[in-house]
Write an enzyme that holds these catalytic residues in place. Structure first.
Site, PDB file in Angstrom:
ATOM      1  N   HIS A 228       0.826  -1.204   0.000  1.00  0.00           N
ATOM      2  CA  HIS A 228       0.000   0.000   0.000  1.00  0.00           C
ATOM      3  C   HIS A 228       0.862   1.256   0.000  1.00  0.00           C
ATOM      4  CE1 HIS A 228      -2.432   3.286   1.665  1.00  0.00           C
ATOM      5  NE2 HIS A 228      -3.447   2.684   1.115  1.00  0.00           N
ATOM      6  N   CYS A 229       1.978   1.236   0.697  1.00  0.00           N
ATOM      7  CA  CYS A 229       2.704   2.478   0.973  1.00  0.00           C
ATOM      8  C   CYS A 229       3.381   3.092  -0.247  1.00  0.00           C
ATOM      9  CB  CYS A 229       3.747   2.226   2.068  1.00  0.00           C
ATOM     10  SG  CYS A 229       3.019   1.849   3.673  1.00  0.00           S
TER      11      CYS A 229
END
Length: 420
Positions: free
Chosen positions: A260-261
Site C-alpha cells: 500500500h505504501c
C-alpha cells in the site's frame, strides 16, 4: 462495560495494534463492517500475515472482542481508525472507508473520548474531513468536548524486528491538549512517542517517509536500465557505495513496487499539491512514472533473453517465482507480479507461477496456473523469473537447473543467472 480502546478496521494495521494493546493489559474492542472477518476472528482465525491463529486466540483470552455492532463504540475511551485508503480517480485517496468509520464514531461519540486517525491520507484530512463530521454528528466540539489526533500507521508486514511496540509512534493533535492525550494513550504500549506541532505535520510525516523511499527506489530502477546497457553490475555498485559509513543509504532495484505504501501513498501528497497549489510535485510524479514502468521493462528483458537463444516469447512458458509484493508474506497488494504477468501474456507467453504463500492467483478473473513441483517446473520452463525471493527458495540452485533464469532481486551468484 467499558473499553480502553475500540479499533475500527481489523486488517494489517488494526489487528497488530489491537494485539499490542491487549499485551499491555488494555481492554480492546475491535470493530469491522466485514462480518466475515469478525466471525473468523471470534473463532480464533487470523487473516493477516503477522498474526497466527494462536495469536488471535491469546487476544480473545485477554478480552479482545471483535464486533460489527457500532453502538458498542460509545463504550470505549479511545477510538482509533485503521481503515484502508486506496487510490481514487485522479490519484487522490478514496476516503469512503475513513468517512464511514468517522460517522460510526460520530454517532456514538461521548464527551472526553479521544479519536485518532491512523489511515494514511493527505495533509488536512483530520481537520477538514474527520473533525467536521464528528462535530456534526455528535454535537460536540473537538478540543473542548473530545480529543482528536492523527498518528500515522507504521506497520511493516513480515518485519521480525520492528513491530507496534518498538516502532516510534508519531502523534499530532488538533490542540496541544489533544496531543497530550494521544501521547498518553500510545505511551501505554509503545516504547517511544514522537510529538508533532499539529495533525498536518503528522499526516505529512507519513507521506515524507514513503516519498523518500519511492524516489530512491525510482533512482536505482532507472540506474538499472542504463547500467545494463553499459554492462555495469549495479548490484556491485550499490555494495561498494554502501561501504561509506555516512551520507549513503542503500536502495535496490526490482521488478516494480508493491504494497500500500510505496506505489500509492506518495500520490496523496502529489494530488494535494496539485489540487491546492496548482503545480506538480515533480519528484513524486517522475518516480511514479519510472516505478510503474518496471514490469514492462522486465518483460522486455525477458523477451530479449529468449530471443538471444533463438526462442520466441510467443508460446514460451515463463515461470514466475514469488508473486507477493514482499518476501515471506502472503500479501499481494499492488504486487508488480500482476502487471508483469499481463505484459508477458500480451507478448504471447504462457505464464505459470510458484509461491509458497499463495495457493490461488487470478489475473482479471482468469486463474493462473500454479505448480507445486518447484524444481521440476523450473527445469522445464523456457524462462524462470525470480520476482520475489521467499526464504523457501535457493536461487542459485534454481538458476543452475533452469534453462534460463532472470533474477530481478540481485540475490544470485551463479553464473547461469541473469540479473536485473
Amino acid at each position: 462495560m467499558s473499553y480502553d480502546v475500540v479499533i475500527l478496521g481489523l486488517g494489517y494495521v488494526g489487528l497488530p495494534l489491537a494485539q499490542q494493546a491487549i499485551r499491555a493489559g488494555m481492554s480492546v474492542l475491535g470493530f469491522d463492517i466485514d462480518q466475515t472477518v469478525v466471525r473468523a476472528l471470534a473463532e480464533g482465525r487470523s487473516h493477516v500475515d503477522d498474526l497466527s491463529d494462536t495469536d488471535v486466540e491469546k487476544m480473545l483470552a485477554g478480552g479482545f472482542l471483535p464486533t460489527s455492532d457500532e453502538t458498542l463504540i460509545g463504550q470505549a475511551r479511545t477510538a482509533v481508525i485503521c481503515v484502508p485508503t486506496p487510490l481514487a480517480e485522479g490519484d487522490g485517496p478514496d476516503l469512503r472507508a475513513v468517512l464511514g468509520a468517522t460517522s460510526a464514531i460520530g454517532r456514538n461519540l461521548r464527551p472526553g473520548m479521544l479519536v485518532v486517525l491512523e489511515s494514511t491520507t493527505y495533509p488536512g484530512t483530520t481537520d477538514e474531513e474527520v473533525r467536521p463530521r464528528l462535530e456534526q454528528l455528535s454535537g460536540l466540539t473537538a478540543g473542548i468536548d473530545f480529543h482528536l489526533a492523527f498518528s500515522p500507521e507504521r506497520i511493516d508486514p513480515g518485519n521480525e524486528v520492528y513491530g507496534a511496540h518498538n516502532t516510534p509512534k508519531v502523534v499530532g493533535g488538533y490542540t496541544p491538549a489533544c496531543t497530550d492525550r494521544a501521547e498518553a494513550f500510545y505511551g501505554r504500549f509503545v516504547e517511544t512517542v514522537v510529538r508533532t506541532r499539529s495533525t498536518r505535520e503528522a499526516e505529512t510525516a507519513k507521506l515524507l517517509e514513503n516519498t523518500y523511499r519511492h524516489v530512491n527506489i525510482a533512482l536505482v530502477n532507472e540506474m538499472a536500465r542504463f547500467c545494463h546497457e553499459l554492462d555495469i553490475d549495479l548490484w556491485d555498485v550499490i555494495h561498494a557505495a554502501s561501504t561509506k559509513p555516512f551520507g549513503f543509504q542503500a536502495f535496490y532495484p526490482g521488478p516494480g513496487v508493491g504494497g500500500h505504501c510505496i506505489p500509492i501513498d506518495p500520490n496523496y501528497l502529489s494530488h494535494n499539491v496539485r489540487s491546492k497549489l496548482g503545480y506538480p510535485f515533480r519528484f513524486v510524479e517522475l518516480a511514479q512514472e519510472i516505478n510503474t514502468t518496471m514490469p514492462a521493462y522486465v518483460a522486455r528483458r525477458a523477451q530479449n533473453l529468449l530471443n538471444a537463444d533463438g526462442h520466441a516469447v510467443r508460446g514460451a512458458t515463463v515461470l514466475l517465482l514469488g508473486i507477493t509484493y514482499k518476501a515471506n508474506i502472503a500479501d499481494q497488494r499492488e504486487s508488480p507480479a500482476a502487471p508483469l504477468a499481463r505484459q508477458l501474456a500480451a507478448l504471447g507467453a504462457t505464464v505459470a507461477y510458484h509461491d509458497p504463500h499463495v495457493t490461488t492467483w487470478e489475473l482479471d478473473g482468469v486463474p493462473v496456473s500454479r505448480t507445486d513441483d518447484l524444481e521440476g517446473a523450473a527445469a522445464s520452463a523456457d524462462l524462470v523469473i525470480l520476482v520475489q525471493n521467499h526464504r523457501q527458495y535457493d536461487p542459485d540452485q534454481l538458476a543452475r537447473i533452469a534453462k534460463r533464469f532472470f533474477d530481478t532481486r540481485g540475490v544470485t551468484t551463479a553464473r547461469e543467472a541473469h540479473r536485473l
